[in-house]
Design a protein around this motif. Structure first.
Motif, mmCIF file in Angstrom:
data_model
loop_
_atom_site.group_PDB
_atom_site.id
_atom_site.type_symbol
_atom_site.label_atom_id
_atom_site.label_comp_id
_atom_site.label_asym_id
_atom_site.label_seq_id
_atom_site.Cartn_x
_atom_site.Cartn_y
_atom_site.Cartn_z
ATOM 1 N N ALA A 9 0.857 -1.190 0.000
ATOM 2 C CA ALA A 9 0.000 0.000 0.000
ATOM 3 C C ALA A 9 0.892 1.239 0.000
ATOM 4 O O ALA A 9 1.995 1.229 0.556
ATOM 5 C CB ALA A 9 -0.895 -0.014 1.232
ATOM 6 N N ASP A 10 0.410 2.303 -0.626
ATOM 7 C CA ASP A 10 1.193 3.545 -0.681
ATOM 8 C C ASP A 10 1.543 4.049 0.710
ATOM 9 O O ASP A 10 2.656 4.500 0.960
ATOM 10 C CB ASP A 10 0.411 4.625 -1.440
ATOM 11 C CG ASP A 10 0.285 4.317 -2.922
ATOM 12 O OD1 ASP A 10 1.073 3.486 -3.429
ATOM 13 O OD2 ASP A 10 -0.594 4.905 -3.572
ATOM 14 N N CYS A 11 0.566 3.965 1.622
ATOM 15 C CA CYS A 11 0.820 4.455 2.977
ATOM 16 C C CYS A 11 1.889 3.620 3.678
ATOM 17 O O CYS A 11 2.653 4.134 4.503
ATOM 18 C CB CYS A 11 -0.464 4.514 3.791
ATOM 19 S SG CYS A 11 -1.283 2.935 4.000
ATOM 20 N N GLU A 12 1.988 2.340 3.339
ATOM 21 C CA GLU A 12 3.027 1.481 3.925
ATOM 22 C C GLU A 12 4.414 1.956 3.506
ATOM 23 O O GLU A 12 5.325 2.093 4.334
ATOM 24 C CB GLU A 12 2.812 0.035 3.485
ATOM 25 C CG GLU A 12 3.863 -0.932 3.978
ATOM 26 C CD GLU A 12 3.650 -2.341 3.438
ATOM 27 O OE1 GLU A 12 4.593 -3.149 3.595
ATOM 28 O OE2 GLU A 12 2.586 -2.642 2.881
ATOM 29 N N ARG A 14 5.221 4.933 2.428
ATOM 30 C CA ARG A 14 5.480 6.253 3.023
ATOM 31 C C ARG A 14 5.859 6.134 4.495
ATOM 32 O O ARG A 14 6.698 6.893 4.990
ATOM 33 C CB ARG A 14 4.253 7.139 2.862
ATOM 34 C CG ARG A 14 3.969 7.479 1.410
ATOM 35 C CD ARG A 14 2.691 8.271 1.290
ATOM 36 N NE ARG A 14 2.179 8.204 -0.055
ATOM 37 C CZ ARG A 14 0.904 8.233 -0.378
ATOM 38 N NH1 ARG A 14 -0.022 8.334 0.553
ATOM 39 N NH2 ARG A 14 0.521 8.157 -1.634
ATOM 40 N N ALA A 15 5.249 5.182 5.186
ATOM 41 C CA ALA A 15 5.587 4.976 6.595
ATOM 42 C C ALA A 15 7.036 4.507 6.726
ATOM 43 O O ALA A 15 7.761 4.929 7.651
ATOM 44 C CB ALA A 15 4.630 3.972 7.227
ATOM 45 N N TRP A 51 8.840 12.868 -0.954
ATOM 46 C CA TRP A 51 8.280 12.505 0.355
ATOM 47 C C TRP A 51 9.240 12.844 1.492
ATOM 48 O O TRP A 51 8.811 13.266 2.565
ATOM 49 C CB TRP A 51 7.886 11.022 0.375
ATOM 50 C CG TRP A 51 6.587 10.826 -0.319
ATOM 51 C CD1 TRP A 51 6.375 10.328 -1.564
ATOM 52 C CD2 TRP A 51 5.299 11.190 0.189
ATOM 53 N NE1 TRP A 51 5.043 10.346 -1.879
ATOM 54 C CE2 TRP A 51 4.349 10.876 -0.808
ATOM 55 C CE3 TRP A 51 4.850 11.748 1.368
ATOM 56 C CZ2 TRP A 51 2.993 11.093 -0.653
ATOM 57 C CZ3 TRP A 51 3.487 11.964 1.534
ATOM 58 C CH2 TRP A 51 2.577 11.646 0.535
ATOM 59 N N ASN A 61 1.366 12.777 8.267
ATOM 60 C CA ASN A 61 0.376 11.844 7.765
ATOM 61 C C ASN A 61 0.931 11.079 6.561
ATOM 62 O O ASN A 61 1.380 11.684 5.589
ATOM 63 C CB ASN A 61 -0.895 12.599 7.370
ATOM 64 C CG ASN A 61 -2.049 11.686 7.022
ATOM 65 O OD1 ASN A 61 -1.920 10.474 7.029
ATOM 66 N ND2 ASN A 61 -3.180 12.287 6.718
ATOM 67 N N VAL A 62 0.867 9.744 6.610
ATOM 68 C CA VAL A 62 1.365 8.933 5.501
ATOM 69 C C VAL A 62 0.251 8.576 4.515
ATOM 70 O O VAL A 62 0.512 7.981 3.475
ATOM 71 C CB VAL A 62 2.042 7.630 6.012
ATOM 72 C CG1 VAL A 62 3.289 7.967 6.813
ATOM 73 C CG2 VAL A 62 1.069 6.779 6.792
ATOM 74 N N HIS A 63 -0.974 8.940 4.835
ATOM 75 C CA HIS A 63 -2.116 8.630 3.977
ATOM 76 C C HIS A 63 -2.352 9.747 2.970
ATOM 77 O O HIS A 63 -1.934 10.880 3.172
ATOM 78 C CB HIS A 63 -3.379 8.428 4.822
ATOM 79 C CG HIS A 63 -3.260 7.279 5.766
ATOM 80 N ND1 HIS A 63 -3.353 5.980 5.361
ATOM 81 C CD2 HIS A 63 -3.013 7.249 7.097
ATOM 82 C CE1 HIS A 63 -3.187 5.187 6.389
ATOM 83 N NE2 HIS A 63 -2.979 5.929 7.464
ATOM 84 N N ASP A 64 -3.056 9.410 1.880
ATOM 85 C CA ASP A 64 -3.395 10.404 0.865
ATOM 86 C C ASP A 64 -4.290 11.471 1.469
ATOM 87 O O ASP A 64 -5.150 11.176 2.302
ATOM 88 C CB ASP A 64 -4.128 9.745 -0.312
ATOM 89 C CG ASP A 64 -3.212 8.884 -1.154
ATOM 90 O OD1 ASP A 64 -2.037 9.251 -1.313
ATOM 91 O OD2 ASP A 64 -3.680 7.841 -1.651
ATOM 92 N N GLU A 65 -4.109 12.688 1.020
ATOM 93 C CA GLU A 65 -4.987 13.763 1.465
ATOM 94 C C GLU A 65 -6.284 13.696 0.680
ATOM 95 O O GLU A 65 -6.313 13.250 -0.468
ATOM 96 C CB GLU A 65 -4.316 15.119 1.256
ATOM 97 C CG GLU A 65 -3.094 15.304 2.143
ATOM 98 C CD GLU A 65 -2.364 16.601 1.859
ATOM 99 O OE1 GLU A 65 -2.655 17.252 0.834
ATOM 100 O OE2 GLU A 65 -1.500 16.953 2.663
#
Length: 175
Positions: A9-12, A14-15, A51, A61-65
């Motif tokens: 996942a993208d948020c993964e 980014r984390a 990033w 925040n690592v999630h999409d806005e």
């Protein structure tokens, strides 16, 4: 060697970038490690640097806005105009509506007709899914005519009923 993780996942991702920034890892090394674990297509070096900049600028925040996306062309006025055109000609097609409203795609017109106006196709006519009070009164009136004919003529009136075409039957009853 490490096992590759497919389709993260993208948020993964980014984390992981945020974690490695906290450990003072350079952007180039972050990209190398991401590719090593997630594969070549995980994220470009330029995106990793973007990033890193955002997290260094204070983003947490690592999630999409949330985004609004493309503004919808559908509004109540347009829906009313489409409904008016439909009522003028119940045997319309989406292509005919598209000719009347060329600024709106056929997909959006179909969505307006089926989802917003709740019409569905029946024997090449578009009809509302919900009966109006007028439709309900016509059905009640026809049912009363059936009862009257049955009491006057017995079962003989059943031979006069034309099945298969509701419109023709209604016209015969009204005559």
């Amino acid at each position: 060697m490490f096992k590759t993780i497919a389709d993260p996942a993208d948020c993964e991702v980014r984390a992981v970038i945020r974690f490695l920034i906290a450990k003072k890892v350079k952007p180039t090394e972050i990209h190398r490690q991401l590719v090593e674990i997630y594969g070549e297509n995980v994220m470009t070096d330029g995106m990793v640097r973007k990033w890193v900049r955002q997290f260094n600028d204070g983003r947490t925040n690592v999630h999409d806005e949330a985004r609004n996306g493309r503004p919808s062309v559908v509004n109540d006025g347009l829906v009313a105009k489409v409904n008016e055109k439909i009522r003028e000609n119940r045997r319309f097609t989406i292509r005919m509506l598209f000719d009347e409203f060329p600024e709106i795609s056929k997909t959006v017109l179909h969505e307006i007709v089926t989802n917003r106006l709740n019409y569905h196709k029946l024997c090449s006519r578009w009809i509302p899914k919900m009966l109006t009070d007028v439709h309900k009164m016509k059905r009640l009136d026809n049912a009363l005519k059936f009862c009257t004919l049955c009491s006057e003529e017995g079962n003989e009136f059943l031979n006069k009923i034309v099945t298969g075409d509701e419109l023709r039957f209604v016209l015969e009853l009204e005559a």
